[in-house]
Structures are given as C-alpha cells and as structure tokens.
Scaffold this active site. Structure first.
Site, mmCIF file in Angstrom:
data_model
loop_
_atom_site.group_PDB
_atom_site.id
_atom_site.type_symbol
_atom_site.label_atom_id
_atom_site.label_comp_id
_atom_site.label_asym_id
_atom_site.label_seq_id
_atom_site.Cartn_x
_atom_site.Cartn_y
_atom_site.Cartn_z
ATOM 1 N N ASP A 1 0.855 -1.189 0.000
ATOM 2 C CA ASP A 1 0.000 0.000 0.000
ATOM 3 C C ASP A 1 0.887 1.234 0.000
ATOM 4 O O ASP A 1 1.260 1.758 1.045
ATOM 5 C CB ASP A 1 -0.909 -0.021 1.228
ATOM 6 C CG ASP A 1 -2.040 0.987 1.119
ATOM 7 O OD1 ASP A 1 -2.082 1.734 0.125
ATOM 8 O OD2 ASP A 1 -2.890 1.025 2.032
ATOM 9 N N ALA A 2 1.258 1.674 -1.195
ATOM 10 C CA ALA A 2 2.141 2.826 -1.345
ATOM 11 C C ALA A 2 1.488 3.952 -2.139
ATOM 12 O O ALA A 2 1.997 5.069 -2.159
ATOM 13 C CB ALA A 2 3.451 2.417 -2.016
ATOM 14 N N LYS A 3 0.394 3.645 -2.826
ATOM 15 C CA LYS A 3 -0.400 4.631 -3.563
ATOM 16 C C LYS A 3 0.471 5.530 -4.442
ATOM 17 O O LYS A 3 0.333 6.748 -4.469
ATOM 18 C CB LYS A 3 -1.241 5.480 -2.605
ATOM 19 C CG LYS A 3 -2.260 4.657 -1.810
ATOM 20 C CD LYS A 3 -3.118 5.529 -0.912
ATOM 21 C CE LYS A 3 -4.158 4.708 -0.180
ATOM 22 N NZ LYS A 3 -3.553 3.855 0.883
ATOM 23 N N ARG A 4 1.344 4.911 -5.206
ATOM 24 C CA ARG A 4 2.228 5.668 -6.088
ATOM 25 C C ARG A 4 1.472 6.145 -7.324
ATOM 26 O O ARG A 4 0.551 5.484 -7.803
ATOM 27 C CB ARG A 4 3.425 4.817 -6.497
ATOM 28 C CG ARG A 4 4.334 4.400 -5.335
ATOM 29 C CD ARG A 4 4.888 5.611 -4.598
ATOM 30 N NE ARG A 4 6.029 5.258 -3.787
ATOM 31 C CZ ARG A 4 6.053 5.237 -2.459
ATOM 32 N NH1 ARG A 4 4.948 5.532 -1.785
ATOM 33 N NH2 ARG A 4 7.153 4.920 -1.799
#
Length: 281
Positions: free
Chosen positions: A97-100
């Site tokens: 979960d890094a939402k890049r």
C-alpha cells in the site's frame, strides 16, 4: 515459454483456499504504544514480525502500509523488505500500500521498486493513484503484466475528500470513478479466472448499484472494523461483484495486541464473518 502466473489467478486461488480477508500491517505510533512498544525501529520490527508470524500462513493477503515504514528512513525500509519476504514465504500474497502515481520514467521507477522480481521490495501487487490520468499508469501496467503482479487503482475511496474528484462528472456524463472502473474492466477483459488489475472501493460507501463494479478483477475494500463497516454490510455495497471483494481489516485485528494467538483469533473471526457474507450473496 510461458511467463509467470498472473496475480489474478494466484489471488483467486488464495481467496478460495484461505478466504478473501486482507490484513493490514499499519504500525502507526498509536498502535505501537497500544502494544507497549517504543516508536522506533526496534518497535517497528517487533510489531511487523509479530503480525507476519501470527497470520501470514492463514490469510490470503497482507497489506503493509509503506508510509509507516518509510518514516524511519533506510532502517524502516529494511524492516519492510524483511516483512514482505517473510509474508510471501509463509504463503500470503503481499499488496504494497504505497499509492504511487506519477508520469513517464518516474512511474516506471516506482513500478520497478515494488513489482520487479529483482527488487528487495518485490510484492504481489501495488496500490496506485490514477489522478494524473489513467494513462500515466502505463509503465506500471506493463511491468505488472510482465512480472505476474497486479495493481489496485484508487477508484471509489472511503475518505470524504475523495468525492470531489471521484464523483466529478466528465463531459461524457460519466463520473471520474466510473471512468477508472471502465479502464480496469478493459485491462481485465478475457482474463480467467480473475484479472490482475483491481480497484480500491471503500466498504463504507453504502449502495454502489449505480456503478458497474463487475470489472473482472479484485475489489480491495478498506473500511471493515474500526472504520465502521461490517462484513454483513458488504453484499449491499458490492452486490453481484461480492465474490471478487478482498475486504481489508487493519485496526480491527491489530488492536488485539502483541499476542499472536489473539491476533490469529481476531483474523479468523473476521474471516468467518466474511465467508458468511460471501455465501449469502
């Protein structure tokens, strides 16, 4: 020569075998304190190791929140690398979960950080933001196809601020969120048993019957537990797409503290509730 098995196929098998529950690894300061741990790298490592040891051999998906590791710099990232490797070795799929989200070579570099098999942070899937335009995700889509990994694209998120973008209506009459779902359906067209390109859709959003959630891909659904949604709420939110929902629980499990048995028991309770909800559809 055939390539690696696609993420969607691996996820479908894991969900069928272990149930669809996704447990978050979110070592934010309040939880570290709740566990009696210091807000430092040692506390981070103890927290993450305990969660992985407790549930990685029994849940389908673990979802570490990269930000809570990144805040400790390189030593925190080292803990994240170890946690990812240990979770995958125990049989759980890891969604980072890094939402890049970026453009061009920068997006490609983000994708390589998490989706390239040679990366120390190699994960089974990555959360991404499409709000520089869905096409900006092209490098991540390409690498995911090549490496047998997946993406979860922010589409209909549960945070109140998301509506001003996701529910905005385009010139063609479709909302931005619906447009993202349409792109994902196109990515997954013809894939069996499940496409590898999923959407993030909040479990707290209520009736979503005006949206076509049948994207032939997984729907990562945060909001179960501490955010207020229950497993019993899921069928009303997701309807016919319920079988492809991956409900995410973080604090609802993690608040049970540093005892591995208590963590396992909490995860199993949520898993049973979710199985019952899926069976009821």
């Amino acid at each position: 020569m055939s390539g690696p098995e696609p993420f969607g196929a691996r996820l479908r098998r894991a969900m069928d075998a272990r149930g669809p529950l996704c447990v978050g690894i979110d070592p934010h300061p309040a939880l570290l304190a709740e566990w009696g741990l210091n807000d430092d790298v040692a506390g981070l490592e103890r927290f993450s190791r305990t969660v992985v040891e407790a549930v990685a051999d029994r849940v389908a998906v673990l979802k570490p929140q990269s930000a809570f590791f990144e805040r400790f710099g390189s030593r925190g990232i080292a803990v994240l690398e170890t946690s990812v490797a240990q979770a995958r070795a125990a049989g759980a799929l890891v969604v980072m979960d890094a939402k890049r989200g970026d453009i061009g070579s920068t997006m490609a570099a983000y994708a390589e950080s998490f989706l390239h098999p040679d990366s120390p942070l190699f994960s089974d899937a990555l959360t991404v933001s499409p709000y520089l335009g869905y096409g900006s995700l092209g490098p991540a889509v390409k690498l995911a196809r090549e490496s047998g990994t997946g993406l979860f694209v922010l589409a209909l998120t549960s945070n109140p601020e998301g509506g001003e973008v996701q529910h905005a209506v385009r010139a063609d009459g479709r909302s931005v969120g619906a447009t993202m779902l349409g792109h994902l359906a196109a990515e997954n067209a013809g894939e069996t048993p499940l496409g590898s390109f999923g959407a993030v859709v909040g479990a707290t959003l209520g009736d979503l019957s005006s949206y076509d959630l049948d994207i032939n891909g997984p729907l990562l659904a945060p909001g179960i537990g501490a955010q207020g949604a229950t497993a019993a709420d899921l069928p009303a939110v997701f309807g016919p797409a319920m079988r492809n929902v991956v409900p995410n629980v973080s604090r609802g499990v993690l608040l049970h503290g540093a005892d591995t048995v208590a963590l396992r028991d909490a995860a199993e309770r949520f898993a049973e509730e979710i199985r019952a909800a899926v069976a009821a559809v």
